[in-house]
Design a protein around this motif. Structure first.
Motif, PDB file in Angstrom:
ATOM      1  N   ALA A  72      65.935 -27.360  14.459  1.00 40.35           N
ATOM      2  CA  ALA A  72      67.113 -26.513  14.704  1.00 40.35           C
ATOM      3  C   ALA A  72      67.094 -25.314  13.756  1.00 40.35           C
ATOM      4  O   ALA A  72      67.405 -24.183  14.154  1.00 40.35           O
ATOM      5  CB  ALA A  72      68.391 -27.328  14.506  1.00 40.35           C
ATOM      6  N   LEU A  73      66.699 -25.557  12.516  1.00 44.59           N
ATOM      7  CA  LEU A  73      66.645 -24.467  11.530  1.00 44.59           C
ATOM      8  C   LEU A  73      65.546 -23.477  11.912  1.00 44.59           C
ATOM      9  O   LEU A  73      65.757 -22.267  11.980  1.00 44.59           O
ATOM     10  CB  LEU A  73      66.378 -25.043  10.130  1.00 44.59           C
ATOM     11  N   MET A  74      64.374 -24.025  12.170  1.00 47.78           N
ATOM     12  CA  MET A  74      63.225 -23.184  12.498  1.00 47.78           C
ATOM     13  C   MET A  74      63.512 -22.365  13.764  1.00 47.78           C
ATOM     14  O   MET A  74      63.237 -21.159  13.807  1.00 47.78           O
ATOM     15  CB  MET A  74      62.008 -24.092  12.687  1.00 47.78           C
ATOM     16  N   ALA A  75      64.083 -23.011  14.784  1.00 43.54           N
ATOM     17  CA  ALA A  75      64.373 -22.302  16.046  1.00 43.54           C
ATOM     18  C   ALA A  75      65.399 -21.196  15.802  1.00 43.54           C
ATOM     19  O   ALA A  75      65.310 -20.117  16.401  1.00 43.54           O
ATOM     20  CB  ALA A  75      64.881 -23.286  17.096  1.00 43.54           C
ATOM     21  N   SER A  76      66.350 -21.446  14.912  1.00 42.94           N
ATOM     22  CA  SER A  76      67.368 -20.418  14.641  1.00 42.94           C
ATOM     23  C   SER A  76      66.742 -19.207  13.970  1.00 42.94           C
ATOM     24  O   SER A  76      67.036 -18.067  14.321  1.00 42.94           O
ATOM     25  CB  SER A  76      68.478 -20.981  13.746  1.00 42.94           C
ATOM     26  N   PHE A  77      65.867 -19.457  12.994  1.00 42.12           N
ATOM     27  CA  PHE A  77      65.213 -18.314  12.334  1.00 42.12           C
ATOM     28  C   PHE A  77      64.372 -17.545  13.357  1.00 42.12           C
ATOM     29  O   PHE A  77      64.397 -16.319  13.425  1.00 42.12           O
ATOM     30  CB  PHE A  77      64.327 -18.782  11.173  1.00 42.12           C
ATOM     31  N   GLN A  78      63.627 -18.286  14.165  1.00 42.06           N
ATOM     32  CA  GLN A  78      62.754 -17.615  15.137  1.00 42.06           C
ATOM     33  C   GLN A  78      63.571 -16.831  16.159  1.00 42.06           C
ATOM     34  O   GLN A  78      63.164 -15.767  16.611  1.00 42.06           O
ATOM     35  CB  GLN A  78      61.872 -18.635  15.866  1.00 42.06           C
ATOM     36  N   ALA A  79      64.730 -17.376  16.512  1.00 40.33           N
ATOM     37  CA  ALA A  79      65.525 -16.733  17.566  1.00 40.33           C
ATOM     38  C   ALA A  79      66.208 -15.459  17.079  1.00 40.33           C
ATOM     39  O   ALA A  79      66.373 -14.522  17.859  1.00 40.33           O
ATOM     40  CB  ALA A  79      66.573 -17.717  18.094  1.00 40.33           C
ATOM     41  N   PHE A  80      66.597 -15.424  15.811  1.00 36.60           N
ATOM     42  CA  PHE A  80      67.473 -14.313  15.394  1.00 36.60           C
ATOM     43  C   PHE A  80      66.896 -13.355  14.363  1.00 36.60           C
ATOM     44  O   PHE A  80      67.421 -12.269  14.187  1.00 36.60           O
ATOM     45  CB  PHE A  80      68.794 -14.884  14.856  1.00 36.60           C
ATOM     46  N   VAL A  81      65.875 -13.786  13.644  1.00 34.58           N
ATOM     47  CA  VAL A  81      65.373 -12.920  12.574  1.00 34.58           C
ATOM     48  C   VAL A  81      64.231 -12.058  13.114  1.00 34.58           C
ATOM     49  O   VAL A  81      63.233 -12.580  13.608  1.00 34.58           O
ATOM     50  CB  VAL A  81      64.896 -13.766  11.367  1.00 34.58           C
ATOM     51  N   HIS A  82      64.421 -10.745  13.034  1.00 33.12           N
ATOM     52  CA  HIS A  82      63.394  -9.797  13.483  1.00 33.12           C
ATOM     53  C   HIS A  82      62.628  -9.279  12.273  1.00 33.12           C
ATOM     54  O   HIS A  82      63.143  -9.307  11.161  1.00 33.12           O
ATOM     55  CB  HIS A  82      64.056  -8.631  14.216  1.00 33.12           C
ATOM     56  N   PRO A  83      61.395  -8.795  12.501  1.00 31.53           N
ATOM     57  CA  PRO A  83      60.633  -8.268  11.363  1.00 31.53           C
ATOM     58  C   PRO A  83      61.454  -7.238  10.579  1.00 31.53           C
ATOM     59  O   PRO A  83      62.070  -6.352  11.157  1.00 31.53           O
ATOM     60  CB  PRO A  83      59.407  -7.628  12.030  1.00 31.53           C
ATOM     61  N   GLY A  84      61.481  -7.434   9.260  1.00 32.93           N
ATOM     62  CA  GLY A  84      62.207  -6.494   8.405  1.00 32.93           C
ATOM     63  C   GLY A  84      63.659  -6.874   8.147  1.00 32.93           C
ATOM     64  O   GLY A  84      64.302  -6.328   7.257  1.00 32.93           O
ATOM     65  N   ASP A  85      64.196  -7.832   8.906  1.00 34.17           N
ATOM     66  CA  ASP A  85      65.579  -8.280   8.659  1.00 34.17           C
ATOM     67  C   ASP A  85      65.663  -9.031   7.334  1.00 34.17           C
ATOM     68  O   ASP A  85      64.747  -9.788   6.984  1.00 34.17           O
ATOM     69  CB  ASP A  85      66.032  -9.265   9.748  1.00 34.17           C
ATOM     70  N   GLU A  86      66.774  -8.860   6.650  1.00 34.87           N
ATOM     71  CA  GLU A  86      66.973  -9.627   5.425  1.00 34.87           C
ATOM     72  C   GLU A  86      67.832 -10.863   5.722  1.00 34.87           C
ATOM     73  O   GLU A  86      68.747 -10.815   6.537  1.00 34.87           O
ATOM     74  CB  GLU A  86      67.675  -8.760   4.369  1.00 34.87           C
ATOM     75  N   VAL A  87      67.471 -11.950   5.056  1.00 36.78           N
ATOM     76  CA  VAL A  87      68.228 -13.199   5.202  1.00 36.78           C
ATOM     77  C   VAL A  87      68.591 -13.685   3.803  1.00 36.78           C
ATOM     78  O   VAL A  87      67.713 -13.855   2.953  1.00 36.78           O
ATOM     79  CB  VAL A  87      67.385 -14.269   5.937  1.00 36.78           C
ATOM     80  N   ILE A  88      69.881 -13.885   3.583  1.00 36.14           N
ATOM     81  CA  ILE A  88      70.329 -14.310   2.254  1.00 36.14           C
ATOM     82  C   ILE A  88      70.301 -15.832   2.158  1.00 36.14           C
ATOM     83  O   ILE A  88      70.812 -16.532   3.041  1.00 36.14           O
ATOM     84  CB  ILE A  88      71.747 -13.787   1.972  1.00 36.14           C
ATOM     85  N   VAL A  89      69.665 -16.331   1.119  1.00 38.47           N
ATOM     86  CA  VAL A  89      69.667 -17.779   0.852  1.00 38.47           C
ATOM     87  C   VAL A  89      70.238 -18.006  -0.539  1.00 38.47           C
ATOM     88  O   VAL A  89      70.091 -17.159  -1.418  1.00 38.47           O
ATOM     89  CB  VAL A  89      68.246 -18.396   0.929  1.00 38.47           C
ATOM     90  N   ILE A  90      70.896 -19.118  -0.683  1.00 34.34           N
ATOM     91  CA  ILE A  90      71.519 -19.417  -1.966  1.00 34.34           C
ATOM     92  C   ILE A  90      70.582 -20.325  -2.750  1.00 34.34           C
ATOM     93  O   ILE A  90      70.141 -21.364  -2.251  1.00 34.34           O
ATOM     94  CB  ILE A  90      72.908 -20.040  -1.716  1.00 34.34           C
ATOM     95  N   GLU A  91      70.277 -19.893  -3.952  1.00 33.14           N
ATOM     96  CA  GLU A  91      69.269 -20.560  -4.771  1.00 33.14           C
ATOM     97  C   GLU A  91      69.945 -21.451  -5.817  1.00 33.14           C
ATOM     98  O   GLU A  91      70.901 -20.976  -6.453  1.00 33.14           O
ATOM     99  CB  GLU A  91      68.454 -19.454  -5.469  1.00 33.14           C
ATOM    100  N   PRO A  92      69.544 -22.696  -6.012  1.00 35.69           N
ATOM    101  CA  PRO A  92      68.390 -23.368  -5.421  1.00 35.69           C
ATOM    102  C   PRO A  92      68.609 -23.690  -3.938  1.00 35.69           C
ATOM    103  O   PRO A  92      69.724 -23.891  -3.498  1.00 35.69           O
ATOM    104  CB  PRO A  92      68.289 -24.656  -6.256  1.00 35.69           C
TER     105      PRO A  92
END
Ligand SMILES: Cc1ncc(COP(=O)(O)O)c(C=O)c1O
Length: 389
Positions: free
Chosen positions: A98-118
Motif C-alpha cells: 500500500a505504501l509503495m503503490a501510493s508513492f508510485q501513484a502520486f510522486v513524480h520525478p522532482g517532487d519533494e516528499v516530507i518524512v519525519i525522522e526517525p
C-alpha cells in the motif's frame, strides 16, 4: 553487462543484519518486529475453512468484498468515517505494498516528499524509486525536560515548498513509540488548510496503544481524511506478519490511482487469507482485545528492564519500547547493538538506523529499540541476559 542501480545506496536492511547476527550468536531476537507466537487458532481455522470451501482462485482486484466490508465496518466503529467498499478500500500485499503503490501513484520525478525522522526504512528508497526527493524533518529528541520524542509541526510546515507533493507520517510511531494527540491533528489540519499536499498515514500499529489512550486516526477528522491515504496491516494486528495482508483507505480520487499500481504489481492478495480474515473480524473483540494483550507484554519488559542498567522509556504504542544505555556505554548505537548481540546474546535495533545519516551525532542518543511481541519465556530469557550487562 553494466547495470545502473536505481538504488545505489541501498544495502541489506538493519533488520536483516541484526537478525542474522542474532542467529549467529544464538541471541534472543528482540530486534525485528514480529511476534514469536501464532495467530489465534480461530483465525487459522477460518483461513483453512476458506480453502476447504473452495475460495482458492483470484479474488477481486481491490480485495475480497467481505473483507473490504469488514474493514469499512471496523473503520467506521473506531474512527467514525464510512469508507465506500467499492471505491475507497483496497486490500494490499501487506502495508508495504500500500505504501509503495501510493508513492508510485502520486510522486513524480522532482517532487519533494516530507518524512519525519526517525522513519521506517521503506519510505526513502520508495520515494527515490518514484523519482522523488525525500526531505527529512527530525523529531525533537528526548531530553531532561521532555523525556520523549515529539514532532515540531512548525518545523514540518517550514519544510514545505512549492514542490512538496506529500507528507508521510506514521503513528503509533515506529521506532519512538509515541502516538498522536488532538493537538497534533489540529496542527495537521492547519497544514492542509494552507498547503495543497496529501498525507500518507502509516497506521499499521493502530490497535496497539496503551494506558487507555486511543489511536487518533486521520480518518477521524474529515478535513484530513479528504487528503489522506490511511494504511494498515493485518500482519501487525493479528500476529500474522508472514501472511503479508494489509490495506489502505483513501477517498475515491486517490484510491483510483493507487489501484492502477496495485493492479499491475500484485493484482490481488491470496483469497483464503482474505476470506478467513473477513469471517474472523465479524467479532470486534478480535481487535478490541489487543491493547490489553500487548500492554501486559509491554509492562513485563519494562519492569524487567528496570532490574537492569538499561533505562526503559515510556511506550504509548506499537509493540516496541526504547531503552537508554547511557549508564552502560558511550558507544554509538550500532556498535553497542552489535556488542550486545555478540557478548550477551540479545538482539535489539539501534534507533540511529531510522535516520538518514545513522552515524551522525543527531542520530545517536544511546537508545535501542526492543520488541516485546514475544512469549513470556522469551522475554524472561532476554531480561536474564540483560541483567548481566
Ligand atoms: C511502520 C511500519 N510500516 C509498515 C510496515 C510493513 O507492514 P507489512 O508487514 O504489513 O507490510 C512495518 C513493518 O514493520 C512498519 O513497522
Amino acid at each position: 553487462m553494466q547495470i545502473k542501480s536505481k538504488l545505489p545506496s541501498v544495502g541489506t536492511t538493519i533488520f536483516t543484519t541484526m537478525s542474522q547476527l542474532a542467529l549467529e550468536h544464538k541471541a534472543i531476537n528482540l530486534g525485528q518486529g514480529f511476534p514469536d507466537f501464532n495467530p489465534d487458532p480461530a483465525l487459522i481455522q477460518a483461513v483453512h475453512q476458506a480453502m476447504l470451501d473452495g475460495i482458492n482462485q483470484y479474488p477481486a482486484m481491490a480485495g475480497y468484498p467481505a473483507l473490504r466490508a469488514a474493514i469499512a465496518d471496523k473503520t467506521q466503529r473506531r474512527y467514525g468515517r464510512l469508507y465506500d467498499i467499492d471505491s475507497e478500500i483496497t486490500v494490499t500485499s501487506g502495508a508495504t505494498e500500500a505504501l509503495m503503490a501510493s508513492f508510485q501513484a502520486f510522486v513524480h520525478p522532482g517532487d519533494e516528499v516530507i518524512v519525519i525522522e526517525p522513519f521506517y526504512d521503506l519510505y526513502i528508497p520508495a520515494i527515490q524509486l518514484a523519482g522523488g526527493i525525500p526531505v527529512a524533518v527530525p523529531m525533537t529528541a528526548p531530553d531532561a525536560a521532555v523525556p520523549y520524542y515529539r514532532v515540531d509541526w512548525d518545523r514540518v510546515e517550514k519544510a514545505i515548498s512549492s514542490k512538496t507533493r506529500m507528507l508521510v507520517i506514521n503513528f503509533p510511531h515506529n521506532p519512538t513509540c509515541t502516538i498522536l494527540c488532538p493537538q497534533d491533528l489540529d496542527a495537521l489540519e492547519q497544514i492542509v488548510d494552507r498547503h495543497p499536499l496529501m498525507i500518507l498515514s502509516d497506521e499499521v500499529y493502530e490497535h496497539l496503544t496503551f494506558d487507555q489512550k486511543e489511536h487518533l486516526s486521520l480518518a477521524s477528522r474529515p478535513k484530513l481524511a479528504e487528503r489522506a491515504i490511511i494504511v494498515s496491516s493485518f500482519g501487525k494486528t493479528f500476529h500474522a506478519t508472514g501472511w503479508k495482508v494489509g490495506y489502505c483507505c483513501a477517498p475515491a480520487y486517490l484510491s483510483t490511482e493507487i489501484r492502477k499500481v496495485h493492479q499491475y504489481t500484485v493484482f490481488t492478495v491470496p483469497s483464503p487469507l482474505q476470506a478467513g480474515l473477513a469471517s474472523y473480524m465479524q467479532d470486534p473483540a478480535t481487535w478490541e482485545s489487543l491493547p490489553a494483550f500487548y500492554q501486559e507484554k509491554r509492562d513485563y519488559l519494562h519492569q524487567g528492564l528496570q532490574q537492569t542498567r538499561f533505562k526503559p522509556m515510556p511506550s504509548e504504542g506499537t509493540f516496541f519500547l526504547l531503552a537508554s544505555y547511557e549508564n552502560i556505554s558511550d558507544l554509538p548505537e550500532l556498535d553497542f547493538a552489535k556488542h550486545l548481540n555478540q557478548a550477551y546474546g540479545v538482539g535489539a535495533i539501534p534507533v540511529s538506523a531510522f535516520y538518514l545519516n545513522p552515524n551522525s551525532e543527531q542520530a545517536n542518543h544511546r537508545l535501542l529499540r526492543f520488541c516485546f511481541a514475544k512469549q513470556p519465556s522469551t522475554l524472561d530469557q532476554a531480561i536474564e541476559r540483560l541483567q548481566k550487562v
